[in-house]
Write a protein that holds these residues in place. Structure first.
Motif, PDB file in Angstrom:
ATOM      1  N   GLN A  26       0.854  -1.178   0.000  1.00 50.33           N
ATOM      2  CA  GLN A  26       0.000   0.000   0.000  1.00 50.33           C
ATOM      3  C   GLN A  26       0.895   1.235   0.000  1.00 50.33           C
ATOM      4  O   GLN A  26       1.845   1.331   0.776  1.00 50.33           O
ATOM      5  CB  GLN A  26      -0.915   0.026   1.223  1.00 50.33           C
ATOM      6  N   ILE A  73      -1.209   7.783  -0.447  1.00 51.89           N
ATOM      7  CA  ILE A  73      -2.661   7.925  -0.295  1.00 51.89           C
ATOM      8  C   ILE A  73      -3.002   8.952   0.774  1.00 51.89           C
ATOM      9  O   ILE A  73      -4.095   9.509   0.784  1.00 51.89           O
ATOM     10  CB  ILE A  73      -3.347   6.584   0.048  1.00 51.89           C
ATOM     11  N   TYR A  87      -7.114   7.561  -3.664  1.00 48.25           N
ATOM     12  CA  TYR A  87      -6.498   6.241  -3.774  1.00 48.25           C
ATOM     13  C   TYR A  87      -6.507   5.481  -2.450  1.00 48.25           C
ATOM     14  O   TYR A  87      -5.766   4.520  -2.278  1.00 48.25           O
ATOM     15  CB  TYR A  87      -5.060   6.371  -4.284  1.00 48.25           C
ATOM     16  N   ASN A  97      -8.361   3.327  -1.140  1.00 43.01           N
ATOM     17  CA  ASN A  97      -8.686   1.889  -1.167  1.00 43.01           C
ATOM     18  C   ASN A  97      -7.763   1.078  -2.068  1.00 43.01           C
ATOM     19  O   ASN A  97      -7.937  -0.131  -2.208  1.00 43.01           O
ATOM     20  CB  ASN A  97     -10.136   1.694  -1.629  1.00 43.01           C
ATOM     21  N   TYR A  98      -6.753   1.726  -2.666  1.00 36.55           N
ATOM     22  CA  TYR A  98      -5.879   1.037  -3.612  1.00 36.55           C
ATOM     23  C   TYR A  98      -4.792   0.231  -2.906  1.00 36.55           C
ATOM     24  O   TYR A  98      -4.157   0.705  -1.958  1.00 36.55           O
ATOM     25  CB  TYR A  98      -5.199   2.052  -4.536  1.00 36.55           C
ATOM     26  N   PHE A 135      -1.321  -2.332  -4.078  1.00 29.62           N
ATOM     27  CA  PHE A 135      -0.395  -2.510  -5.201  1.00 29.62           C
ATOM     28  C   PHE A 135       0.123  -3.947  -5.210  1.00 29.62           C
ATOM     29  O   PHE A 135       0.738  -4.403  -4.261  1.00 29.62           O
ATOM     30  CB  PHE A 135       0.755  -1.517  -5.061  1.00 29.62           C
ATOM     31  N   ASP A 169      -4.199  -3.791  -9.969  1.00 30.40           N
ATOM     32  CA  ASP A 169      -4.824  -2.927  -8.965  1.00 30.40           C
ATOM     33  C   ASP A 169      -5.775  -3.783  -8.138  1.00 30.40           C
ATOM     34  O   ASP A 169      -6.727  -4.361  -8.663  1.00 30.40           O
ATOM     35  CB  ASP A 169      -5.602  -1.787  -9.625  1.00 30.40           C
ATOM     36  N   TYR A 196      -8.017  -3.807  -4.343  1.00 26.84           N
ATOM     37  CA  TYR A 196      -8.661  -2.800  -3.500  1.00 26.84           C
ATOM     38  C   TYR A 196      -9.006  -3.383  -2.126  1.00 26.84           C
ATOM     39  O   TYR A 196      -9.356  -4.562  -2.004  1.00 26.84           O
ATOM     40  CB  TYR A 196      -9.944  -2.291  -4.172  1.00 26.84           C
TER      41      TYR A 196
END
Length: 205
Positions: free
Chosen positions: A115, A119, A125, A127-128, A130, A150, A152
């Motif tokens: 993460q 953010i 971003y 909730n993103y 990696f 991606d 989430y």
């Protein structure tokens, strides 16, 4: 009459299952379509102006639901912030969000997921997650530097699982131009199997 009823419900069951499968395929095709639109748009395409002149579409592996993985997620407690290496001098800050575990082609995979700390500066971003990876196709039919997915936090389930869909794997922009700075895939994110899903290596036309 009983046999006719059984036949009717059997046909209905098959039709429903086919509809669900077709619905998934449609969603992945939509993803591919949107990726191609992005590449064709000069304002946001990672392609050079020269390559954009001959670009037609991205090359994808066949859509295969086998690569839509429901993985077990073990979150990392008090994960330290670290600098992710990139193709240039830039060192973005990340934490190890957790480890995903799943079995594919009879082989267990345990892969870290990350993460970005950015953010905190860009809430869109929040909730993103990696998920970079390399696999047995890397440097052959797929980009040698690995691919990204991606993921989430909203994909997390109460049973401790999370969805990883390799059919949505895409290349970092560095696969198309050296003007970008892209995170390098950590060695820990190496899969021991082929991932015949998602986008293939870019070939100039």
């Amino acid at each position: 009459m009983k046999n006719i009823s059984i036949l009717f419900f059997l046909c209905l069951f098959i039709s429903c299952n086919k509809a669900k499968k077709d619905d998934y395929v449609s969603k992945i095709k939509e993803f591919q379509y949107e990726e191609n639109l992005k590449f064709l748009d000069e304002s946001e395409s990672p392609l050079t102006k020269e390559d954009l002149k001959t670009f037609k579409k991205l090359d994808f592996y066949p859509i295969n639901k086998k690569y839509r993985i429901v993985a077990k997620l073990e979150k990392t407690v008090n994960a330290p912030v670290f600098e992710m290496k990139t193709t240039k001098e830039r060192r973005p800050l990340y934490i190890k969000y957790g480890t995903v575990t799943f079995t594919l082609d009879g082989k267990e995979q345990k892969i870290p997921i990350y993460q970005s700390k950015d953010i905190e500066r860009d809430p869109q971003y929040i909730n993103y997650l990696f998920f970079p990876f390399t696999d047995k196709t890397s440097g052959k039919s797929s980009y040698g530097g690995g691919r990204y997915i991606d993921v989430y936090t909203t994909d997390e389930k109460l049973d401790g699982t999370i969805l990883i869909d390799f059919n949505k794997a895409y290349n970092p922009y560095c696969a198309y131009s050296d003007r970008y700075s892209c995170p390098l895939t950590p060695k820990e994110n190496t899969l021991s199997v082929e991932i015949l899903a998602g986008v293939k290596a870019y070939k100039k036309h």
